[in-house]
Design an enzyme around this catalytic site. Structure first.
Site, PDB file in Angstrom:
ATOM      1  N   SER A 157     109.575   2.269 -27.412  1.00 27.67           N
ATOM      2  CA  SER A 157     110.863   2.310 -26.916  1.00 27.67           C
ATOM      3  C   SER A 157     111.202   0.834 -26.710  1.00 27.67           C
ATOM      4  O   SER A 157     111.327  -0.035 -27.415  1.00 27.67           O
ATOM      5  CB  SER A 157     110.903   3.199 -25.761  1.00 27.67           C
ATOM      6  OG  SER A 157     112.241   3.346 -25.181  1.00 27.67           O
ATOM      7  N   ASP A 186     115.262  12.777 -31.080  1.00 28.65           N
ATOM      8  CA  ASP A 186     115.416  11.578 -29.731  1.00 28.65           C
ATOM      9  C   ASP A 186     116.814  11.489 -29.295  1.00 28.65           C
ATOM     10  O   ASP A 186     117.663  11.081 -29.804  1.00 28.65           O
ATOM     11  CB  ASP A 186     115.051  10.287 -30.628  1.00 28.65           C
ATOM     12  CG  ASP A 186     114.524   9.201 -29.527  1.00 28.65           C
ATOM     13  OD1 ASP A 186     115.412   9.461 -28.253  1.00 28.65           O
ATOM     14  OD2 ASP A 186     113.729   8.171 -29.733  1.00 28.65           O
ATOM     15  N   HIS A 231     111.821  11.716 -27.923  1.00 27.44           N
ATOM     16  CA  HIS A 231     111.690  10.310 -27.721  1.00 27.44           C
ATOM     17  C   HIS A 231     110.407   9.646 -27.272  1.00 27.44           C
ATOM     18  O   HIS A 231     109.918   8.687 -27.959  1.00 27.44           O
ATOM     19  CB  HIS A 231     112.850   9.896 -26.537  1.00 27.44           C
ATOM     20  CG  HIS A 231     112.491   8.302 -26.223  1.00 27.44           C
ATOM     21  ND1 HIS A 231     113.156   7.180 -27.046  1.00 27.44           N
ATOM     22  CD2 HIS A 231     112.296   7.658 -25.169  1.00 27.44           C
ATOM     23  CE1 HIS A 231     112.993   6.070 -26.624  1.00 27.44           C
ATOM     24  NE2 HIS A 231     112.205   6.406 -25.414  1.00 27.44           N
TER      25      HIS A 231
END
Length: 288
Positions: free
Chosen positions: A135, A232, A262
């Protein structure tokens, strides 16, 4: 490995499984039996950083957590067990203000977390590293590769959130943005913490904008692998496609998981991450 499509510019292939299945232990998709010891490093005029390190051969692997995450997540622990099994060095750490590192969360910025990554590369590891960024960690790995190209062997982004805070804020309706600007902060709903939201100051967003990378070519020439889930709901998968388009490297694969979320924390997600790094290590050591 569940069917994973590797898309490289001009070709699409089906990645069936690892070349070195012996490298993958059942523990790599779950917890680790024995963790490395938490250590703390002192920096002049800066908060201490907490980290865990496994000694081993090169190329080493460094894990960069996501926003608000720590080094004790499932992916980080699975990678440690994997690197131990291969005898490669591995380091995971907590950013300033996160996990067990010192520092005040509210005073942190994208720039201060980038500084943490560069310190790790400069002071805590030896030789070129494979950076694995989850991320926001995927954004930071790009910034680190730009700043320290000689220390990077390859990049692996998981749900890469390049430029995320800035682009998400700018995508809000004008009147909503003005309301937050007048308030001086932006409260964002999330399902990834107990509070159900996090708050970013306008100063944080303005500083973050100085680190955006998607508006021009990204001067990264090492191998790049980008793994993203099509489901996601936090970071659209097309962000990984944009990163792939903009990096200068010619060795770039985008791996899309049809049912991936995600966090990419399912057993098969973690196996895919490990297999991808295994392939990179094999390629890098074969080239030497």
């Amino acid at each position: 490995m569940a069917g994973a499509v590797l898309r490289s510019w001009g070709r699409v292939v089906l990645k069936i499984g690892p070349r070195r299945a012996a490298s993958i232990s059942p523990r790599c998709s779950g917890g680790v039996r024995q963790k490395s010891t938490v250590q703390y490093v002192t920096r002049p005029d800066l908060p201490k950083l907490a980290y865990r390190k496994v000694k081993g051969k090169s190329p080493g692997v460094v894990f960069l957590p996501g926003f608000g995450s720590s080094m004790d997540g499932q992916k980080a622990e699975a990678l440690e067990e994997f690197c131990k099994s291969l005898g490669h060095s591995y380091l995971r750490f907590d950013y300033t203000g996160c996990g067990t590192s010192e520092g005040v969360w509210a005073e942190c910025t994208v720039g201060s977390w980038k500084r943490d990554v560069l310190f790790v590369l400069d002071e805590l590891v030896d030789g070129p590293q494979i950076l694995v960024g989850s991320s926001m960690g995927g954004w930071l790995m790009l910034l680190a590769a730009i700043a320290r190209p000689e220390k990077i062997a390859a990049l692996v982004g998981i749900s890469t959130a390049a430029d995320h805070f800035v682009t998400a804020f700018k995508s809000l309706p004008l009147e909503v943005r003005k309301e937050f600007e007048e308030k001086g902060e932006w409260t964002v709903a999330t399902k990834h913490n107990d509070e159900g939201s996090y708050t970013l100051s306008m100063n944080f967003l303005q500083e973050a904008e100085t680190h955006c990378v998607l508006q021009c070519p990204i001067p990264v020439t090492c191998p790049v692998r980008l793994i993203h889930g099509l489901k996601d709901q936090d970071i659209p998968w097309h962000i990984s496609m944009q990163v792939a388009e903009r990096v200068l490297s010619t060795d770039v694969d985008v791996i899309l998981r049809k049912h991936g979320q995600h966090r990419m924390g399912e057993k098969d997600d973690i196996k895919l991450m490990v297999y991808t790094i295994d392939d990179l290590i094999d390629k890098l050591t074969t080239l030497v």
